[in-house]
Design an enzyme around this catalytic site. Structure first.
Site, short mmCIF file in Angstrom:
data_model
loop_
_atom_site.label_atom_id
_atom_site.label_comp_id
_atom_site.label_asym_id
_atom_site.label_seq_id
_atom_site.Cartn_x
_atom_site.Cartn_y
_atom_site.Cartn_z
N ASN A 9 3.55 -55.80 3.16
CA ASN A 9 3.42 -56.29 3.83
C ASN A 9 3.19 -58.03 4.22
O ASN A 9 2.75 -58.35 3.58
CB ASN A 9 1.37 -55.43 4.47
N LYS A 11 2.42 -59.69 6.30
CA LYS A 11 1.60 -60.21 7.06
C LYS A 11 2.17 -61.65 7.64
O LYS A 11 3.44 -61.05 8.56
CB LYS A 11 0.78 -61.34 5.85
N HIS A 93 -5.37 -52.70 9.87
CA HIS A 93 -5.59 -53.81 8.91
C HIS A 93 -6.34 -54.36 8.83
O HIS A 93 -7.49 -54.30 10.24
CB HIS A 93 -3.68 -54.33 8.63
N GLU A 95 -7.91 -57.52 8.79
CA GLU A 95 -7.41 -58.28 8.84
C GLU A 95 -7.29 -58.79 10.35
O GLU A 95 -7.76 -59.39 11.66
CB GLU A 95 -5.42 -59.33 8.54
N GLU A 163 -8.00 -49.65 1.50
CA GLU A 163 -7.85 -50.66 0.88
C GLU A 163 -9.78 -51.89 1.47
O GLU A 163 -9.52 -52.23 2.37
CB GLU A 163 -6.65 -52.10 1.93
N GLY A 169 -6.12 -60.56 -1.35
CA GLY A 169 -5.90 -61.49 -1.76
C GLY A 169 -6.64 -62.29 -2.45
O GLY A 169 -7.01 -63.34 -2.39
N SER A 209 -4.54 -56.58 -3.76
CA SER A 209 -4.49 -57.52 -4.92
C SER A 209 -3.46 -56.20 -6.20
O SER A 209 -3.67 -56.51 -7.04
CB SER A 209 -5.96 -57.96 -5.49
P1 PGA Z 1 -2.87 -58.40 -0.92
O1 PGA Z 1 -2.55 -57.42 0.41
O2 PGA Z 1 -2.20 -57.56 -2.12
O3 PGA Z 1 -2.12 -59.95 -1.26
O4 PGA Z 1 -4.21 -58.43 -1.89
C1 PGA Z 1 -2.90 -56.21 0.72
C2 PGA Z 1 -3.02 -55.63 1.68
O5 PGA Z 1 -3.73 -56.50 2.23
O6 PGA Z 1 -2.72 -54.57 2.33
#
Ligand code: PGA
Length: 249
Positions: A9, A11, A93, A95, A163, A169, A209
């Site tokens: 992803n 983003k 997601h 976010e 997640e 992140g 992560s």
């Molecule tokens: P990350 O994000 O691997 O940077 O922690 C995962 C995600 O949000 O899909």
């Protein structure tokens, strides 16, 4: 059995110059033993599809609208994603749930539209740190699964990504026991609602992560069928070892 899936992803990251990473990935993993999906920003989708056209790597979107077309300035329909070369779309997601106030009901409606446009819906669920600390994790995940997944899914057109919001992140990862508990719970809920045939074919990804250094141990956890990777999917040098770890799992 379920074919494993390494999904990236990007983003809101990536300009045309970043497509070299995808070409590198396609060269290193032309015909991987697992499914590989990269979800770049929508502006790069058709060029990304071209970049991986000599491999079995697929590309996907990061969101779509509930409707098929119409007066929705700035939005993108599932059919447009499909037309640009996408085979899947990430929905719900955390976010988007946070930045855009997306509810389970909205995610379910988007997922229905995406599936009707022949896209695989990668539906994300996950608890906040406060919910984890209040020992509410399974209640939260159960509610998100019930609310966000439409009735029309099959084992092929649904992927669930677990997640934990506090792991995205941040470099923080749940223990393997915590990941296993939630993945087993999701599997049980899917089987209860859709029956064993569909419930056992849906892939359940872990996200938050995931890095080259921790991927192998996470892929060893029961009911972990792959990963949804953010930061470490941006560079072929990071994502490639994650794909290899999944192939070896
Ligand atoms: P990350 O994000 O691997 O940077 O922690 C995962 C995600 O949000 O899909």
């Amino acid at each position: 059995m379920r074919r494993k899936l390494a999904a990236g992803n990007w983003k809101m990251n990536g300009l045309g110059a970043g497509l070299g990473e995808l070409e590198e990935l396609a060269q290193a993993h032309g015909d991987p033993a697992v499914d590989v999906l990269i979800c770049p920003p929508a502006t790069l989708l058709s060029r990304a599809a071209d970049s991986v056209s000599n491999s079995t790597i697929n590309v996907g979107g990061q969101d779509c609208h509930t409707g098929q077309s119409g007066a929705h300035t700035g939005d993108i329909s599932a059919e447009m994603l499909r037309d640009a070369g996408a085979t899947a779309v990430i929905l719900g997601h955390s976010e988007r749930r946070e930045d855009h106030g997306e509810s389970d009901e909205l995610v379910r409606s988007k997922a229905r539209t995406a599936i009707e446009a022949s896209l695989t819906a990668v539906i994300c669920v996950g608890e906040s740190l406060a919910e984890r600390e209040a020992a509410n994790t399974l209640d939260i995940i159960g509610g998100q699964l019930a609310g966000s997944i439409p009735d029309i899914v099959t084992g092929e057109n649904l992927v669930v990504a677990y997640e934990p919001i506090w792991a995205i992140g941040t470099g923080k990862v749940p223990t393997l026991e915590q990941i296993g508990e939630v993945h087993d719970f999701i599997r049980a809920r899917l089987e209860k609602r859709f029956g064993a045939g569909v419930g056992r074919s849906v892939r359940i990804l872990y996200g938050g992560s995931v890095k080259p250094g921790n991927a192998a141990e996470i892929f060893g956890v029961s009911n972990v069928d792959g990963a949804l990777v953010g930061g470490a999917s941006l560079k072929a040098a990071d994502f490639s070892p994650i794909i290899s770890a999944l192939e070896a799992a």
